[in-house]
Scaffold this motif. Structure first.
Motif, PDB file in Angstrom:
ATOM      1  N   ASN A  96       0.817  -1.226   0.000  1.00 43.94           N
ATOM      2  CA  ASN A  96       0.000   0.000   0.000  1.00 43.94           C
ATOM      3  C   ASN A  96       0.845   1.269   0.000  1.00 43.94           C
ATOM      4  O   ASN A  96       0.575   2.220   0.730  1.00 43.94           O
ATOM      5  N   ASN A 117       2.108   4.760  -1.346  1.00 47.09           N
ATOM      6  CA  ASN A 117       1.545   5.889  -2.082  1.00 47.09           C
ATOM      7  C   ASN A 117       2.709   6.670  -2.684  1.00 47.09           C
ATOM      8  O   ASN A 117       3.456   7.352  -1.979  1.00 47.09           O
ATOM      9  N   THR A 150       5.706   8.254   1.966  1.00 46.39           N
ATOM     10  CA  THR A 150       4.784   7.120   1.935  1.00 46.39           C
ATOM     11  C   THR A 150       5.208   6.076   0.906  1.00 46.39           C
ATOM     12  O   THR A 150       4.407   5.210   0.551  1.00 46.39           O
ATOM     13  N   SER A 151       6.455   6.164   0.442  1.00 47.83           N
ATOM     14  CA  SER A 151       6.894   5.179  -0.554  1.00 47.83           C
ATOM     15  C   SER A 151       8.388   4.871  -0.479  1.00 47.83           C
ATOM     16  O   SER A 151       8.808   3.778  -0.829  1.00 47.83           O
ATOM     17  N   SER A 203      -2.539  10.844  -5.006  1.00 47.31           N
ATOM     18  CA  SER A 203      -2.278   9.497  -4.500  1.00 47.31           C
ATOM     19  C   SER A 203      -2.386   8.477  -5.626  1.00 47.31           C
ATOM     20  O   SER A 203      -3.320   8.516  -6.421  1.00 47.31           O
TER      21      SER A 203
END
Length: 539
Positions: free
Chosen positions: A124, A126, A132-133, A389
């Protein structure tokens, strides 16, 4: 002994179970059973239960799905939901994995794609921002560089300098080719109306101010005659109006004519010198016919006129992986921007589009920043992206390239092209059929055109010809519809200009590696049988 059942109720205890583990051991066993079918055998499972699609009308299916309220408490366990999807929904979906499904640009996918997609869902990540990645953002830059090098073939030193530089962007991943084309046109528009003294640029001040400052009355995009309709959408979204997305005449081979392109440019200038051409868009693999525009010749025109040259290679781009057929895309390396879809001939699950730019700095024209994300100087990939996103499609494609290699993908591309050519030969051998657009890549169109009608055509006047065209068009519509509804096989249909007439044609896309000439002969046999049935009923 009465088996105890788990109460379906929404509370913190059940909510935590949903997030960290199956509800109980029985549920775990059921999940493993069904996920094994999905991960390893869904295509085989569907083949046993479904043709192209199980017979059920859209009206009947619609009646089953009319509940509009969301239940307050859980209605089913996850295992039961998965079971229901496999047994009650999948059979009524379209079995695009079938080798008899040759009507659209969707096909079977390699089994490992399901595993990779499952992993990316579980992670998961983003990819809008590094927070977030992290490593996935680094991988995305690498995957973009690999495909950029496939298109543009710059030096190793060039890629070493730009591959992980936050100041550079080779392109971007988006949801599909529509957004990729839109991004390319967005950059091209902003390139024409860049900031200058007293003007902060079109992105800041808008199109009315931009055209006033630059002395422009009209902005247009010139596109190939068979251009994808996403380019008309781009005209609307970018504020120039879709009527200013102008199609350039195609020749008899359904390819953009460079002389016609020059004529259009000349006429636009003559009509109003204050017309700004934002971009010229050529196709490498037209949606309807698979044809490739003469990219080199179009690039020559764009170079002389200093115009942004975009190639929509959503379909045909992966042909570059084949040493045998990459020459069909000669000139693509001269494009300022290129669109390629991952969910087409890279055989990825829906949906994955990509856009690439020759100049690794040009996407600064569409850069956006925010205090909490995409800050200036950061390596966040969302800085230069239309989307916010988004999932880690690059992880799937990067892994697939490692699993397949260029030669693995080349085998798929070559199978499609060569099988399409053999299919065209088979069509030519059958008197009932007429080949309309021979395959340049792996798409072709043809139609049912009985010999009796062809014989009458030669001596027919205008009124009679119009009647014959309607008769043949109606016949092809009827055959295609009956074959589709029967559900054993599927070809699509479209309408093309053929010999200066609007004709309905049957369209075949040879993408599935399991599709072979035996299957294609069966599909033609079925169409002949349907035609004979129609001919008898009309008698």
């Amino acid at each position: 002994m009465v088996q105890k059942t788990t109460e379906l109720v929404a509370n913190w205890e059940t909510l935590q179970r949903i997030f960290i583990r199956p509800e109980d051991e029985a549920s775990r066993r059921a999940l493993v059973k069904y996920m094994e079918q999905i991960l390893f055998g869904l295509h085989e499972f569907l083949r046993k239960h479904v043709g192209i699609t199980r017979e059920a009308s859209l009206e009947e299916l619609s009646e089953r799905f009319k509940e509009s309220r969301i239940s307050g408490h859980p209605q089913k366990k996850l295992a039961d939901v998965i079971k229901g999807i496999i047994e009650n929904i999948a059979p009524h979906a379209v079995n695009v994995a079938s080798p008899y499904f040759i009507g659209h640009m969707t096909s079977a996918i390699p089994f490992f794609m399901v595993h990779l997609h499952t992993i990316t869902a579980a992670l998961n990540q983003n990819v809008v921002k590094i927070e977030t990645s992290k490593v996935v953002s680094i991988i995305e830059r690498q995957v973009l560089a690999k495909l950029h090098r496939l298109i543009y073939a710059n030096s190793g030193a060039f890629y070493e300098a730009h591959i992980q530089s936050p100041e550079s962007t080779f392109g971007g991943f988006l949801h599909d080719g529509t957004l990729a084309n839109l991004t390319a046109m967005w950059v091209a528009r902003n390139r024409c109306f860049k900031p200058k003294e007293g003007f902060r640029g079109i992105e800041a001040e808008g199109i009315a101010a931009a055209q006033k400052v630059y002395g422009v009355d009209r902005s247009v995009i010139l596109v190939s005659g068979l251009a994808h309709y996403s380019l008309r959408k781009a005209g609307g979204v970018l504020g120039i109006g879709n009527e200013n997305v102008i199609r350039v005449a195609s020749g008899r081979r359904n390819r953009m004519d460079p002389e016609s392109l020059e004529t259009v440019i000349r006429n636009l200038k003559a009509e109003n010198p204050r017309t700004q051409i934002l971009a010229v868009v050529a196709i490498a693999g037209a949606t309807e016919t698979g044809t490739v525009d003469p990219l080199d010749a179009i690039a020559d025109v764009c170079a002389r006129e200093t115009l942004h040259f975009h190639v929509d290679a959503a379909w045909g781009g992966p042909t570059l992986l084949s040493d045998k057929y990459r020459g069909l895309l000669k000139g693509i390396d001269r494009a300022d921007s290129v669109t390629i879809d991952g969910h087409k001939q890279f055989y990825m699950p829906m949906g994955c589009g990509m856009v690439f730019f020759r100049d690794p700095g040009i996407m600064d024209l569409i850069a956006y920043h925010a205090a909490y994300i995409n800050r200036p100087g950061s390596v966040d990939l969302g800085i230069r992206s239309l989307e916010g996103s988004r999932p880690a499609a690059s992880l799937v494609l990067g892994s697939a390239l490692e699993i397949m290699g260029t030669r693995g993908y080349a085998l798929l591309i070559e199978h499609g092209i060569e099988t399409a050519r053999a299919f065209a030969d088979e069509i030519d051998r059958r008197p009932l059929f007429e080949l309309v657009t021979p395959p340049e890549l792996n798409i072709l169109t043809y139609r049912i055109c009985p010999e009796a009608i062809r014989q009458r055509w030669t001596d027919a006047g205008a009124t009679e010809r119009a009647r014959l065209i309607r008769q043949v068009n109606d016949l092809n519509i009827a055959v295609q519809r009956i074959q589709r509804e029967t559900g054993n096989s599927f070809v699509s249909r479209t309408t093309l200009n053929h010999l200066d007439e609007k004709v309905v044609v049957l369209r075949a896309v040879i993408m599935n590696p399991m599709t072979h000439m035996g299957i294609l002969r069966e599909i033609l046999d079925e169409q002949e049988k349907i035609y004979r049935g129609l001919a008898v009923s009309d008698a």
